[in-house]
Write an enzyme that holds these catalytic residues in place. Structure first.
Site, PDB file in Angstrom:
ATOM      1  N   ASP A   6       0.803  -1.187   0.025  1.00 29.06           N
ATOM      2  CA  ASP A   6       0.158   0.165   0.018  1.00 29.06           C
ATOM      3  C   ASP A   6       0.978   1.177  -0.152  1.00 29.06           C
ATOM      4  OD1 ASP A   6       0.940  -0.493   2.491  1.00 29.06           O
ATOM      5  OD2 ASP A   6      -0.771   0.457   3.670  1.00 29.06           O
ATOM      6  N   ASP A  10       7.502   3.620   3.146  1.00 27.54           N
ATOM      7  CA  ASP A  10       8.240   2.695   3.443  1.00 27.54           C
ATOM      8  C   ASP A  10       8.115   1.460   2.449  1.00 27.54           C
ATOM      9  OD1 ASP A  10       5.971   2.511   4.758  1.00 27.54           O
ATOM     10  OD2 ASP A  10       6.777   0.661   6.212  1.00 27.54           O
ATOM     11  N   GLU A 156      -0.725  -2.673  15.679  1.00 25.06           N
ATOM     12  CA  GLU A 156       0.069  -2.258  14.578  1.00 25.06           C
ATOM     13  C   GLU A 156      -0.912  -1.873  13.513  1.00 25.06           C
ATOM     14  OE1 GLU A 156       1.936  -2.374  10.999  1.00 25.06           O
ATOM     15  OE2 GLU A 156       0.602  -4.041  11.503  1.00 25.06           O
ATOM     16  N   ASN A 158      -1.041  -2.352  10.002  1.00 19.13           N
ATOM     17  CA  ASN A 158      -1.582  -3.270   8.947  1.00 19.13           C
ATOM     18  C   ASN A 158      -2.418  -4.176   9.642  1.00 19.13           C
ATOM     19  OD1 ASN A 158      -0.034  -1.909   6.938  1.00 19.13           O
ATOM     20  ND2 ASN A 158       1.891  -3.346   7.107  1.00 19.13           N
ATOM     21  N   HIS A 231       9.775   0.118   7.769  1.00 18.51           N
ATOM     22  CA  HIS A 231       9.388  -1.310   8.118  1.00 18.51           C
ATOM     23  C   HIS A 231       9.396  -2.115   7.001  1.00 18.51           C
ATOM     24  CE1 HIS A 231       7.434   0.646  11.643  1.00 18.51           C
ATOM     25  NE2 HIS A 231       7.243   1.906  10.778  1.00 18.51           N
ATOM     26  N   ASP A 232       8.719  -1.831   5.764  1.00 23.23           N
ATOM     27  CA  ASP A 232       8.458  -2.768   4.736  1.00 23.23           C
ATOM     28  C   ASP A 232       9.830  -3.240   4.169  1.00 23.23           C
ATOM     29  OD1 ASP A 232       6.100  -2.363   5.515  1.00 23.23           O
ATOM     30  OD2 ASP A 232       5.603  -1.142   3.704  1.00 23.23           O
TER      31      ASP A 232
HETATM   32  C1  BDR Z   1       3.033  -0.280   8.655  1.00 19.25           C
HETATM   33  O1  BDR Z   1       2.172   0.512   8.484  1.00 19.25           O
HETATM   34  C2  BDR Z   1       2.040   1.445   7.248  1.00 19.25           C
HETATM   35  O2  BDR Z   1       1.836   2.571   7.611  1.00 19.25           O
HETATM   36  C3  BDR Z   1       3.672   1.095   6.860  1.00 19.25           C
HETATM   37  O3  BDR Z   1       3.680   1.257   5.415  1.00 19.25           O
HETATM   38  C4  BDR Z   1       4.008  -0.389   7.390  1.00 19.25           C
HETATM   39  O4  BDR Z   1       3.747  -1.382   6.381  1.00 19.25           O
HETATM   40  C5  BDR Z   1       3.899  -0.163   9.748  1.00 19.25           C
HETATM   41  O5  BDR Z   1       3.147  -0.228  11.032  1.00 19.25           O
HETATM   42 CA    CA Z   2       2.927  -0.687   4.042  1.00 20.05          CA
END
Ligand code: BDR
Ligand code: CA
Length: 310
Positions: A6, A10, A156, A158, A231-232
Site C-alpha cells: 500500500d 516505506d 500495529e 497493517n 518497516h516494509d
Molecule cells: C506499517 O504500516 C504502514 O503505515 C507502513 O507502510 C507499514 O507497512 C507499519 O506499521
Molecule cells: Ca505498508
C-alpha cells in the site's frame, strides 16, 4: 517474490529494494496508508521512475468489515510524502490482484509472498482458494507486534486497518514469518543513508532520498528519533537475508473485540510449556532482532545498485 503493498513511503523503499535484489514477479496493491487509487498510482510511478517492468494489479479498495482508515498523516496526502510523481506511461495489468496472486502461487515454483499492507487481498485470496498456503514457498508479512503498537497502544497499522483479514491470515496459514514492530523499530534509516542515496544520483536512489527526507522528518517529530523505521523494507530484507534476523516461533492470534485491544497480535510467549503445544501450535516465526547496521547497509546498497532495464 510477489509483493502485496500500500505505497506508502516505506513500501516504496521496499519495492525498490526488491526490484534490485529479488526476482520480483509482480506487485499487487491494497487500500491502506492511503486509498487504493493513490497506492496503485504510486506503485506504477515507482516502477516507472526505477525503469523496471513488472506486472502491477490493483486490489481491494476497502477492508473486509472495518471502516476505511488511512495513515495519510504519516505518509502524506498522496502516500509518498511531497514527491512529485511523473505522468504515468502505463496502467495496471488488471483490477484482480487476488486472481493474480492465486495464478502466481500456482505457476511460480517456490513463490515467496510478501504482504506489507493491510491483509485484505490475502484474506480474499484465501477465501477464493484455501489451498493458497500450500502453494507458496514462503509467506512473510510486515505487521503486528509482540510489544507495543503504533496506531493504538496495542495495535500495529497493517493489522489494525483490517483486523478481520489479519485474523484469517494468522488462522489459516500454518506458518508465516512476522516482521513486526519489535524488529522494524530497531532498523532505522537516517540522514546519513539519505545522503548516500542522494549522492548516488540514480532515478531510484533520488526517489528514495526524497522519501527519506519525509520519513526522517516524521520520525523526528513523532518518535523524537534521528532515524526512521522503514518497516516494509525490513520485511523484504528478512526474506533476502534471513541470516541477519533473529526470531522465535510462537502461536499468534489477532484480537478482534476489545475496545483497547482490537487489532492486537497476541503473541503467546509463555515459557511454561504451553507455548506452541498441540492445542495451540506455533503459527508464526516472530522476528525480534536484527543486525540492524548490516540490514540498513543492504537496503541502501540495493537501492543504489538498482539497474534500469532496457
Ligand atoms: C506499517 O504500516 C504502514 O503505515 C507502513 O507502510 C507499514 O507497512 C507499519 O506499521
Ligand atoms: Ca505498508
Amino acid at each position: 517474490m510477489l509483493i502485496d503493498c500500500d505505497p506508502g513511503v516505506d513500501d516504496a523503499i521496499a519495492l525498490l529494494t526488491a526490484m534490485s535484489r529479488a526476482d520480483l514477479v509482480g506487485i499487487t496493491t491494497v487500500n491502506g496508508n492511503v486509498g487504493i487509487e493513490h497506492t496503485t498510482h504510486n506503485a506504477l510511478a515507482i516502477a516507472q521512475i526505477a525503469g523496471v517492468e513488472v506486472p502491477i494489479h490493483r486490489g481491494a479498495a476497502r477492508p473486509l468489515v472495518a471502516p476505511t482508515m488511512d495513515a495519510a498523516h504519516i505518509h502524506g496526502a498522496t502516500g509518498l510524502g511531497s514527491i512529485e510523481l511523473p505522468a504515468l506511461s502505463r496502467d495496471v495489468d488488471s483490477d484482480d490482484a487476488v486472481g493474480f496472486i492465486l495464478d502466481m502461487a500456482r505457476s511460480v515454483d517456490n513463490l515467496h509472498l510478501v504482504a506489507v499492507g493491510p491483509f485484505t487481498n490475502i484474506a480474499l485470496a484465501l477465501r477464493r482458494d484455501p489451498t493458497l498456503p500450500q502453494r507458496l514457498g514462503g509467506f512473510t508479512i510486515m505487521g503486528g507486534a509482540a510489544g507495543p503498537g503504533n496506531v493504538t497502544a496495542t495495535a500495529e497499522f497493517n493489522v489494525w486497518a483490517d483486523p478481520e483479514a489479519a485474523a484469517m491470515v494468522f488462522n489459516e496459514f500454518p506458518m508465516l514469518t512476522m516482521v513486526g514492530l519489535d524488529v522494524t523499530h530497531k532498523v532505522l534509516l537516517g540522514p546519513a543513508e539519505r545522503d548516500r542515496m542522494r549522492a548516488a544520483g540514480t532515478p531510484a536512489s533520488l526517489l528514495a532520498a526524497g522519501l527519506l527526507d519525509h520519513a526522517v522528518t516524521v520520525a523526528s517529530e513523532i518518535r523524537g528519533c534521528a532515524g526512521a523505521p522503514i518497516h516494509d523494507a525490513s520485511a523484504v530484507m528478512a526474506v533476502l537475508r534471513p541470516d541477519l534476523f533473529q526470531g522465535r516461533s510462537h502461536p499468534v492470534s489477532v484480537e478482534l473485540h476489545g475496545p483497547l485491544t482490537r487489532g492486537m497480535t497476541v503473541v503467546d510467549q509463555r515459557v511454561d510449556g504451553r507455548n506452541g503445544t498441540n492445542e495451540s501450535p506455533a503459527n508464526a516465526h516472530v522476528l525480534f532482532d536484527a543486525q540492524a547496521d548490516q540490514v540498513v547497509t543492504e537496503i541502501v546498497d540495493a537501492v543504489i545498485g538498482l539497474q534500469v532495464q532496457g
